[in-house]
Design an enzyme around this catalytic site. Sequence first.
Site, PDB file in Angstrom:
ATOM      1  N   LYS A 191       0.834  -1.212   0.000  1.00 25.61           N
ATOM      2  CA  LYS A 191       0.000   0.000   0.000  1.00 25.61           C
ATOM      3  C   LYS A 191       0.866   1.259   0.000  1.00 25.61           C
ATOM      4  O   LYS A 191       2.074   1.191   0.196  1.00 25.61           O
ATOM      5  CB  LYS A 191      -0.913  -0.010   1.231  1.00 25.61           C
ATOM      6  CG  LYS A 191      -1.701  -1.296   1.443  1.00 25.61           C
ATOM      7  CD  LYS A 191      -2.951  -1.391   0.589  1.00 25.61           C
ATOM      8  CE  LYS A 191      -3.666  -2.721   0.849  1.00 25.61           C
ATOM      9  NZ  LYS A 191      -4.869  -2.904   0.060  1.00 25.61           N
TER      10      LYS A 191
HETATM   11  C1  LIG Z   1      -5.674  -4.104   0.734  1.00 28.38           C
HETATM   12  C2  LIG Z   1      -7.155  -4.075   0.670  1.00 28.38           C
HETATM   13  C3  LIG Z   1      -7.959  -4.453   1.776  1.00 28.38           C
HETATM   14  C4  LIG Z   1      -7.438  -4.910   3.100  1.00 28.38           C
HETATM   15  O1  LIG Z   1      -6.313  -5.648   3.102  1.00 28.38           O
HETATM   16  P1  LIG Z   1      -5.605  -6.249   4.391  1.00 28.38           P
HETATM   17  O2  LIG Z   1      -4.570  -7.130   3.796  1.00 28.38           O
HETATM   18  O3  LIG Z   1      -6.622  -6.996   5.186  1.00 28.38           O
HETATM   19  O4  LIG Z   1      -5.029  -5.121   5.181  1.00 28.38           O
HETATM   20  C5  LIG Z   1      -9.333  -4.336   1.630  1.00 28.38           C
HETATM   21  N1  LIG Z   1      -9.899  -3.912   0.503  1.00 28.38           N
HETATM   22  C6  LIG Z   1      -9.173  -3.540  -0.562  1.00 28.38           C
HETATM   23  C7  LIG Z   1      -9.883  -3.043  -1.786  1.00 28.38           C
HETATM   24  C8  LIG Z   1      -7.780  -3.636  -0.529  1.00 28.38           C
HETATM   25  O5  LIG Z   1      -7.058  -3.303  -1.603  1.00 28.38           O
END
Ligand SMILES: *Cc1c(COP(=O)(O)O)cnc(C)c1O
Length: 382
Positions: A191
């Site tokens: 991210k």
């Molecule tokens: C990254 C992401 C999440 C959550 O990811 P985690 O790995 O649980 O932190 C949720 N929704 C979207 C659209 C994502 O890209």
Amino acid sequence: MTQTPVQDAIRHIPMSSPDITQLEKDAVMQVMDTAYLSIGPKIKEFEASMAAYVGTRHALGVNSGTAGLHLAMITAGIGPGDEVISPSFSFIASTNCILYERGTPVFVDIDPLTGNMDPRAVEAAITPRTKAMIIVHAFGQPADLDPLLEIARKHNLYVIEDSCESIGSTYKGRMTGTFGDAAMFAFYPNKQMTTGEGGMIVTDRDDWAELFNSLRNQGRDVFNAWLQHTRLGYNYRLDELSAALGLAQLSRIEELITRRARVAEWYNERIDELPGIHKPHIVDTTTRMSWFVYVIRCEEGETSRDDLLSYLEKRGVASRPYFTPIHLQPFYRERFGCKEGDLPETEKAGRNFLALPFSSVMTEDMVDYVCEQLRTYKKLRA
Ligand SMILES: *Cc1c(COP(=O)(O)O)cnc(C)c1O
């Protein structure tokens, strides 16, 4: 005789890389010298900074974006028989959270250019059992919030913003994460900013914040009422090491977002010249794009996404179909009877969208190499 283009030496370009400096390393090491590795001062500081950055009354750290989504479903009171509108063109967690509470996901189709939910499809999917909608800001680009919120108001629906890809992006000048009853951000290493694993729920609602606070900590009423388990809760706490890492990353968030925008611009300039491959489409309502991934659209009949993917792999360039539609995943097909043809635009995007290597630490030289492979590929298949 056809001429084979000259190819340079193979380099290895990863899908993503975190952006970690001495600041982050020092921040984590400092926590190691304290007695607080969880439930200490860093989480409070991280939450205060996050609330200030996003502009919400509350921010609550959790140990993943998925945990945040789950708690939002509980807080919205989702249960058996309740329908929740959400896109199939997303990361699977944005729908799995509905299933954790035995709700029914109602998938809607997307705008084929942005990959975000089509408000007209949302309106058409409303039934008397619809209780909430989950708005995903795909790839970091805000969904078309005005019409979506209008529908939510009209039908009295809870709005959860899955802002896990969109930290810092703005819609008509306003931050994503401030539009719904609650929103969550995610800090997995790919991210815009990372805590290793981690997430943050933000909300303006005092009642929801209180519930989130309890639910993430085993259902205890407050952090220090140690043996008062008022409701069924979870261990979704974010530890101090992660919070310290998050604080350091958040202090650099403008730099991180700006660097990513520059990498996207390098890609845009080069991809503009390639036939049958389109750069990401940014709409007018996106007043600031916060790039999470860089996703090209292969023109069907012109560029085969899967063939391109395997060519890139041979040339050392990682790439990934993004997203793979949720409704076509085996257990969604089985459980909800989803099938090909249900969501034409989602499925088309699922066939043709490709995420290229992308991070804030990518150099122009790396982008050059990736685009050179795209160019060579187009010549080879011309
Ligand atoms: C990254 C992401 C999440 C959550 O990811 P985690 O790995 O649980 O932190 C949720 N929704 C979207 C659209 C994502 O890209």
